[in-house]
Design an enzyme around this catalytic site. Structure first.
Site, PDB file in Angstrom:
ATOM      1  N   ASP A 286       0.876  -0.987   0.025  1.00 53.01           N
ATOM      2  CA  ASP A 286       0.050   0.059  -0.051  1.00 53.01           C
ATOM      3  C   ASP A 286       0.999   1.106   0.062  1.00 53.01           C
ATOM      4  OD1 ASP A 286      -3.074   0.614   1.583  1.00 53.01           O
ATOM      5  OD2 ASP A 286      -2.005   1.788   0.216  1.00 53.01           O
TER       6      ASP A 286
HETATM    7  C1  GLC Z   1      -4.350   4.307  -0.283  1.00 55.46           C
HETATM    8  C2  GLC Z   1      -5.202   3.204   0.071  1.00 55.46           C
HETATM    9  C3  GLC Z   1      -5.082   2.055  -0.830  1.00 55.46           C
HETATM   10  C4  GLC Z   1      -4.984   2.771  -2.502  1.00 55.46           C
HETATM   11  C5  GLC Z   1      -3.599   3.343  -2.255  1.00 55.46           C
HETATM   12  C6  GLC Z   1      -3.362   4.083  -3.771  1.00 55.46           C
HETATM   13  O1  GLC Z   1      -3.842   4.872   0.791  1.00 55.46           O
HETATM   14  O2  GLC Z   1      -4.915   2.406   1.362  1.00 55.46           O
HETATM   15  O3  GLC Z   1      -6.456   1.534  -0.674  1.00 55.46           O
HETATM   16  O4  GLC Z   1      -5.236   1.785  -3.249  1.00 55.46           O
HETATM   17  O5  GLC Z   1      -3.332   4.374  -1.374  1.00 55.46           O
HETATM   18  O6  GLC Z   1      -4.284   5.289  -3.731  1.00 55.46           O
END
Ligand code: GLC
Length: 752
Positions: A286
């Site tokens: 993430d």
């Molecule tokens: C965010 C979220 C994740 C998302 C990623 C890209 O913090 O936790 O679900 O896909 O970053 O935006």
């Protein structure tokens, strides 16, 4: 001499060309991704491998020239949040035609419940219990996203949660592993389509692996402690379904899972995902979750964070440079090995080959014509309609007659085009939203709609417009109050300690109830709110979630009976935050509460005497039941359940039993009913839930007609992890077929 030099130059030019050509993926292996991957991998330098393992948002690349140079040098394998035909093709061209190996970029973005055509938030879609229409919704989302160069979406989000305080409950499929697994499969299939090389195919990403929804107190990013039976019997189920459905990628989560952050957790990422499930897809972290392991106190610095994430099997680092900055040194110090790097790159390259990016790296501008197509909007309206749950309908207040004289339309969500789109909407536009107010005017004619907003946003505490609202109510034949949450009150980082309907909405609704006019409340929110007061004060209540672009027409369709509501709750509705966590598949406890032993806090002359005898498990103020149970939802007709029948009263662990019931539409109109199958394993080697959903079927039954609904239950469906092994244990089982998790026809059978 000159001729000699010329020949030397000529030979060297040819050599260089041969070298460059030789470095590009050879057609001889085309069509066999594994051979192509190995062929390409063998040509890659360590820097190029580490480049593939790095993903960045263009805004963090240090400027346009630095971005282009980095791409030319092969320092990134993927971008997120880069989109648009021209932009993607421009940067892709650099990667494909100017970098040494011409490896195409993988462009990712959060397309969670629509790109430009926005569907209900996933929790709302889950209320439809309709995998078919959800699959199509995600297919449409991919068609629109791919037309903008996006070939990877960070969806589906399939985190189970028991906590409506958690803002990201909006993004998931609710509390039940069986329903969430069915929908995870449909979402992955919709996102990726039938043929991964189709230019509208988008790689799915099952997230967030794993346990993120069990953040303590519903506070986002908070610690999670999940015993292995709960992890395997509940949390991991939808992820296994996503893997089995062929999800090309997974995303490792932010949360600390039992002391080991999910993005460095070898138990989930290696033992379960790779060794047990044999998963061959790619794992991306993430956003920053690799280096956040420093904050967790699991890593001392970025170098250790890179080491632990790479060792655990996080193949690509989203928005971080710990891999590219530290992997070489970690290799030299034997803290990671070359095989880990090569495996990560294999998984990454395989996604790109699977998607056909080597053959077709560029976006076809013609695809753009697909955005907001009328049939896409029609489908968004259908999904929004089937997501609506009728929670109350006293004296058949609904459906309204289209001959009604006039309606008073009120509330902060009646005409809020951005709010109705909900959270996680990057590319949807408020200008495309059709609001309830707009639809009602269209349906009834403006002269029959008396609109008084009353509160200008969901948290508005002002009572200044109350009298105006009451006056409008008194001069109308019915009140339509659109209550709920602004979109910013749910989603990532948007957890709430109290989950009441915000602002002065409850108070205004209570005042409007005193007018005696039919009071219909429509709640548009990103979570199950504690709606007890408003439920009591309204004559009818529809839960429409944040229903997306076409929420307005969908709500009007239901209000005026174009279609009967058919949605059922994918999550328990609690009376208040104090009841959390509450989920229907709870264990029985040693002192299960019942009406007989419940002493309400306002009971007189006194509450329970001082004693340790006879007490049961309940709250003096909340009691022991939720406000509304999982699976609950009313209709404009009535359904009667009869003739529960089992094909056998016993079966072997390898056998099956058919369970059926007759469902009769005993009301005045055709409608859909979501028939649910639950079981209970009465005695187990560990304590077992008092109910578990093991099947559902959405059936359309014409008025006065009946349908036989049959389920086949296999021994395998009763398997569970008991802390040591996956087992199917002999013993007695209860079974129910019914309209929700609280009601149904009861039967029993045994497993020998
Ligand atoms: C965010 C979220 C994740 C998302 C990623 C890209 O913090 O936790 O679900 O896909 O970053 O935006």
């Amino acid at each position: 001499m000159i001729s000699f030099l010329k020949s030397v130059i000529a030979v060297s030019v040819v050599t260089v060309l041969l070298f460059v050509v030789a470095c590009r993926p050879q057609s001889k292996t085309s069509g066999k991704p594994d051979l192509q991957v190995e062929d390409l991998l063998a040509k890659m330098t360590l820097d190029e491998k580490l480049g593939q393992m790095s993903q960045i948002d263009p805004g963090f690349a240090g400027g346009e020239e630095q971005l282009k140079k980095a791409v030319r040098d092969g320092r990134y394998g993927s971008f997120l949040n880069m989109f648009g035909v021209e932009r993607v093709n421009e940067i892709q061209k650099i990667a494909v035609e100017e970098s040494r190996l011409g490896i195409p970029l993988l462009i990712g973005r959060d397309v969670i419940h629509g790109y430009r055509t926005i569907f209900p938030i996933p929790l709302g879609m889950a209320a439809s219990w309709n995998p078919e229409i959800i699959r199509k919704a995600f297919r449409i989302s991919s068609i629109e996203a791919a037309s903008q160069g996006i070939r990877w979406t960070f969806a589906p989000m399939i985190d189970i949660t028991w906590d409506p305080r958690w803002g990201r409950i909006a993004e998931g499929c609710g509390e039940d592993p069986y329903l969430a697994s069915s929908l995870a499969k449909a979402m992955v299939e919709g996102i990726q389509g039938e043929n991964l090389k189709d230019p509208t195919a988008v790689a799915a990403c099952a997230k967030h692996f794993a346990g993120y929804g069990f953040a303590e107190a519903g506070r986002d990013y908070n610690t999670t402690y999940i015993p292995e039976p709960l992890l395997r019997n509940v949390v991991l189920k939808p992820f296994k379904a996503a893997a089995d459905a062929g999800a090309l990628t997974f995303m490792s989560a932010f949360n600390d899972l039992n002391g080991v952050p999910a993005s460095g957790n070898e138990f989930t990422l290696k033992k379960i995902l790779r060794e047990e499930w044999k998963y061959k897809g790619m794992v991306v972290s993430d956003w920053g979750s690799v280096t956040e392991m420093i904050n967790h106190g699991f890593c001392a610095n970025e170098k250790e964070a890179a080491q632990k994430a790479i060792s655990a099997g996080v193949d690509m680092e989203m928005s971080g440079s710990s891999y590219s900055s530290n992997a070489k040194q970690l290799l030299q110090e034997n803290k990671i090995n070359q095989a880990m790097i090569d495996d990560a790159v294999r998984y990454i390259l395989k996604v790109k080959f699977d998607l056909g990016l080597f053959e077709n790296p560029y976006v076809n501008p013609d695809l753009e014509k697909s955005i907001l197509k009328p049939d896409f909007l029609d489908h968004a309206r259908k999904v929004a309609r089937e997501s609506i749950v009728l929670l109350k309908n006293e004296n058949n207040t609904l459906p309204l007659s289209n001959k009604i004289g006039s309606v008073a339309v009120m509330g902060p969500l009646a005409d809020s085009p951005r709010d109705q789109l909900g959270t996680w909407v990057f590319d949807g536009k408020a200008e495309n939203s059709v609001t309830p107010l707009h639809s009602l005017k269209e349906f009834l004619g403006g002269e029959r709609v008396n609109y008084v907003q009353g509160l200008s946003y969901s948290r508005d505490k002002s009572t200044a417009a109350f009298q105006k609202c009451i006056a409008a109510a008194k001069s109308s034949d019915a009140i339509l109050f659109f209550a709920g949450e602004e979109w910013i009150l749910s989603g990532e980082g948007q957890s709430r300690g109290e989950i009441n309907i915000p602002g002065a909405q409850d108070e205004l609704i209570a005042e409007l109830a005193k007018t005696g006019k039919p009071l219909i409340v429509v709640v548009m929110a990103g979570r199950p709110l504690a709606i007890g007061n408003t439920l009591k004060n309204s004559d009818a209540l529809l839960y429409a979630w944040h229903g997306g672009t076409m929420s307005g027409p969908a709500i009007s369709d239901i209000l005026f009976g174009i279609e009967s509501p058919s949605g059922k709750l994918p999550v328990t509705f609690v009376k208040g935050s104090g009841q959390i966590p509450f989920y229907y598949y709870r264990n029985n406890t040693g002192r299960p509460a019942s009406e007989a032993f419940y002493t309400p806090i306002d009971s007189i002359p006194q509450i329970n005497p001082q004693s340790s005898l006879g007490y049961k498990s309940f709250h003096l103020d909340y009691g022991y039941k939720p406000l509304l149970p999982f699976g609950y939802g009313l209709s404009y007709t009535t359904f009667d359940y009869n003739n529960l029948s089992l094909s056998s009263l016993s079966m072997s662990a390898s056998g099956s039993v058919k369970i059926s019931a007759t469902v009769t539409n005993s009301g005045e109109r055709d409608a859909d009913e979501i028939v649910q199958l639950y079981i209970r394993d009465r005695v187990g080697s560990i304590t077992r839930p008092i109910k578990e959903l093991k099947g559902f079927s959405k059936v359309h039954i014409r008025q006065g007609e009946k349908a036989k609904v049959e389920f086949t239950l296999y021994g395998k469906d009763l398997e569970f992890f008991n802390g040591k092994d996956y087992v199917i244990e002999p013993g007695e089982f209860d079974v129910w077929i019914g309209p929700d998790s609280d009601n149904g026809l009861h039967g029993e059978f045994t497993i020998q």
